[in-house]
Each structure stands twice: as structure tokens, then as C-alpha cells.
Design an enzyme around this catalytic site. Structure first.
Site, short mmCIF file in Angstrom:
data_model
loop_
_atom_site.label_atom_id
_atom_site.label_comp_id
_atom_site.label_asym_id
_atom_site.label_seq_id
_atom_site.Cartn_x
_atom_site.Cartn_y
_atom_site.Cartn_z
N HIS A 65 0.83 -1.20 0.00
CA HIS A 65 0.00 0.00 0.00
C HIS A 65 0.87 1.26 0.00
O HIS A 65 0.93 2.00 0.98
CB HIS A 65 -0.94 -0.01 1.22
N CYS A 76 3.81 -12.00 3.49
CA CYS A 76 4.58 -11.78 4.71
C CYS A 76 4.55 -13.06 5.55
O CYS A 76 3.48 -13.65 5.76
CB CYS A 76 3.97 -10.63 5.51
N HIS A 132 -9.96 -5.17 4.25
CA HIS A 132 -8.51 -5.21 4.02
C HIS A 132 -8.12 -6.52 3.33
O HIS A 132 -8.59 -7.59 3.71
CB HIS A 132 -7.76 -5.08 5.35
N GLU A 167 -5.51 -8.33 3.50
CA GLU A 167 -4.92 -9.34 4.38
C GLU A 167 -6.01 -10.16 5.06
O GLU A 167 -5.93 -11.39 5.13
CB GLU A 167 -4.04 -8.68 5.45
N THR A 173 -2.53 -8.41 11.22
CA THR A 173 -1.18 -8.13 11.74
C THR A 173 -0.96 -6.67 12.08
O THR A 173 -0.12 -6.34 12.93
CB THR A 173 -0.09 -8.57 10.74
N CYS A 217 1.64 -8.17 14.47
CA CYS A 217 3.09 -8.25 14.27
C CYS A 217 3.82 -7.45 15.34
O CYS A 217 3.40 -6.35 15.70
CB CYS A 217 3.41 -7.72 12.88
N SER A 261 -3.14 2.80 3.38
CA SER A 261 -2.40 1.96 4.33
C SER A 261 -3.12 1.89 5.67
O SER A 261 -3.25 2.88 6.39
CB SER A 261 -0.99 2.52 4.54
N ASN A 267 -2.14 0.32 8.46
CA ASN A 267 -1.28 0.53 9.64
C ASN A 267 -0.92 2.00 9.81
O ASN A 267 -0.75 2.48 10.94
CB ASN A 267 -0.04 -0.37 9.58
N SER A 320 4.73 0.66 4.96
CA SER A 320 4.90 0.64 3.50
C SER A 320 5.50 1.93 2.96
O SER A 320 5.46 2.19 1.77
CB SER A 320 3.54 0.40 2.82
#
Length: 287
Positions: A41, A96, A124, A126, A165, A193, A221, A223, A265
Site C-alpha cells: 500500500h 509476509c 482489508h 490481508e 497483523t 506483528c 495503508s 497501519n 509501507s
């Protein structure tokens, strides 16, 4: 003179760095390369890969026969791997490793008869990939207190909880506490994570003492958005930018302490550019 602090954890995380490197390697080794969705992203990175010949596709059906496909860092469902095998295209798996671990966990617990709860954003990629490793009829995604309180699994006795994550660590803890009160037989795996948790904690520490906080990352993004939310809670003057062009430097002139962090990212060159220009504007050499 203003003090400028750049978070040590800012920039590419391990999984993103690995995915980007694998994509560049694929471009060197194969005449035709496609990525299954944007590799990460960050539009700057995606644009550079596109200029070098990487094509973005939305599905396996969009691939040309000779294209090498790169699976992005967010991972994909088990069904996508089956489709790749049937299509016969070569592929590079840039998922990942921490996301891959969640795939294995979910697949294992789902196979043992557990109902799977994924704490994260249903939109998302993921999370969409993780859902594809469990029984879709016995899997639920939640990301709010309201959803957690309304949760009713109709007599399910075994429940497995995992997290996206990059999810907000404290929010994950809060939602788990709400679910635990429902007295299910719960197995909890905190799959956030470590780098995400560390990045969030460091951003919070810097923001608490900053007069102004700059959060750098792509608008898509997840995160980075969470970093912004954390910093905004601690520091009212928090700015979310994608590149230097989005920062109004004049707004920082009255700040004595400025913090800078960035999402997982965000390339280092963008972080350096922002730092250098903020320092130049405020005539300081403190870092």
C-alpha cells in the site's frame, strides 16, 4: 531551535521490504511480471514497479499465459493457490511470513472444529486472504466494540481468535476482553506483528511530548491510519501526509518539538525527504 525526532521504527517493515525485493527480483528474472493487486500500500513504490514493467491484475483470470505472478505481502486465500496451479503460471509468493503464520493457525483451528473470529477490517486484503483459509460459514470478522458486544455464536463452544497483523494493539485487547465475557471456550492468538506493536508504542511515546506530529504513509495503508489515530490522541497537531508535497511547513513554525513516524509501507527516501525539509525550514540540525 526546534527538536525533531524521527521514530527508529518508521519505514518498511520486514514483510514489506521482502515483498518489494522479491518483486524487483522477479522483474529481473522474467520477461513478463504481474502482481496480484498492488504489491504494497504505497503508490510511489507501485508506480515505480509499473514503470519497470510489472502489471497489476485483479484475478488469476486476468493473467497472460507467460506471466510470472507475484503474490503480494498481504497474502491470498487457499483458493487462489489452487487457481494458480490450474492456470500453470509461474509465481513468486511474497506473502509476509507473519501473515502466512495466521493462515496456518486458522486452517488448523478451523479443521479442529473451532469457530474463527478475525479481529480486523473486513475490507482489508490481508483479512480477506485469512478468511479464505477457514470455513466461510464459521468465520466472522469484527473490528468494533459494537460488533463484539453483539456477537452471538448460537451455542458454539470452541472459538479461535486471531488479529490482522497491523491492527491497533490496545483495541485488540479491548475487543478480546468483551468476547471473553461471553464464556466461550476461547483460544486467543495475538497475531499482531511485533513490529506493528513496537511502531505504535514508539509513535505514542513521541507524540506525547511533541508539539506537532507528522505521520507519513499512503492513504490506503491500514497501519498508517492507525498510527495517525494514536498520534492524534496524544498530539492535537498531527498531520497525515503521503509525501512532502502534502505537508504545509508553515504550520510547524511555532512548534518546539516535532515528531515524525511512518507506516510500514513508506520508503525511507520519502521519510528522509520530509525530515530534511522540516529541518531546513526550522533551521535546526537536531535529530
Amino acid at each position: 531551535m526546534a527538536e525533531i525526532t524521527v521514530a527508529e521504527s518508521a519505514g518498511f517493515c520486514f514483510g514489506v521490504d521482502r515483498a518489494v525485493k522479491l518483486c524487483y527480483q522477479a522483474l529481473e528474472q522474467h520477461p513478463h511480471v504481474a502482481t496480484l493487486g498492488p504489491i504494497i500500500h504505497n503508490q510511489n513504490v507501485v508506480d515505480d514497479l509499473t514503470r519497470r514493467g510489472a502489471r497489476i491484475v485483479d484475478s488469476i483470470a486476468d493473467l497472460q499465459p507467460d506471466e510470472c505472478v507475484v503474490i503480494r505481502s498481504h497474502g491470498v486465500s487457499a483458493a487462489v493457490y489452487d487457481q494458480l496451479e490450474q492456470a500453470g503460471n509461474p509465481y513468486v509468493d511474497a506473502t509476509c511470513p507473519f501473515v502466512k503464520k495466521i493462515h496456518h493457525l486458522v486452517q488448523d483451528y478451523s479443521g479442529q472444529g473451532y469457530y474463527v473470529i478475525i479481529i480486523g477490517s473486513a475490507e482489508h486484503p490481508e483479512v480477506q486472504g485469512i478468511v479464505g483459509w477457514s470455513d466461510p460459514d464459521r468465520t466472522k470478522v469484527i473490528d468494533s466494540e459494537q460488533e463484539a458486544r453483539k456477537l452471538d455464536l448460537n451455542g458454539e463452544d470452541k472459538v479461535c481468535i486471531v488479529a490482522q497483523t497491523t491492527f491497533h494493539y490496545k483495541k485488540f485487547q479491548d475487543l478480546v476482553e468483551i468476547i471473553k465475557k461471553k464464556e466461550y471456550n476461547i483460544c486467543i492468538s495475538n497475531t499482531i506483528c511485533n513490529a506493528t506493536e513496537e511502531r505504535q508504542n514508539e509513535a505514542r511515546r513521541i507524540a506525547r511530548r511533541a508539539d506537532a506530529m507528522i505521520v507519513i504513509g499512503d492513504s490506503s495503508s491500514s497501519n498508517t491510519r492507525k498510527l495517525y489515530e494514536i498520534c492524534k490522541t496524544e498530539c492535537q497537531e498531527t498531520f497525515y501526509i503521503q509525501t512532502l508535497s502534502g505537508l504545509e511547513l508553515d504550520k510547524l513554525e511555532s512548534s518546539d518539538c516535532i515528531g515524525i513516524t511512518a507506516g510500514a509501507s513508506t520508503p525511507n527516501n520519502i521519510i528522509e525527504e520530509v525530515y530534511t525539509n522540516v529541518r531546513r525550514k526550522l533551521c535546526t540540525d537536531v535529530r
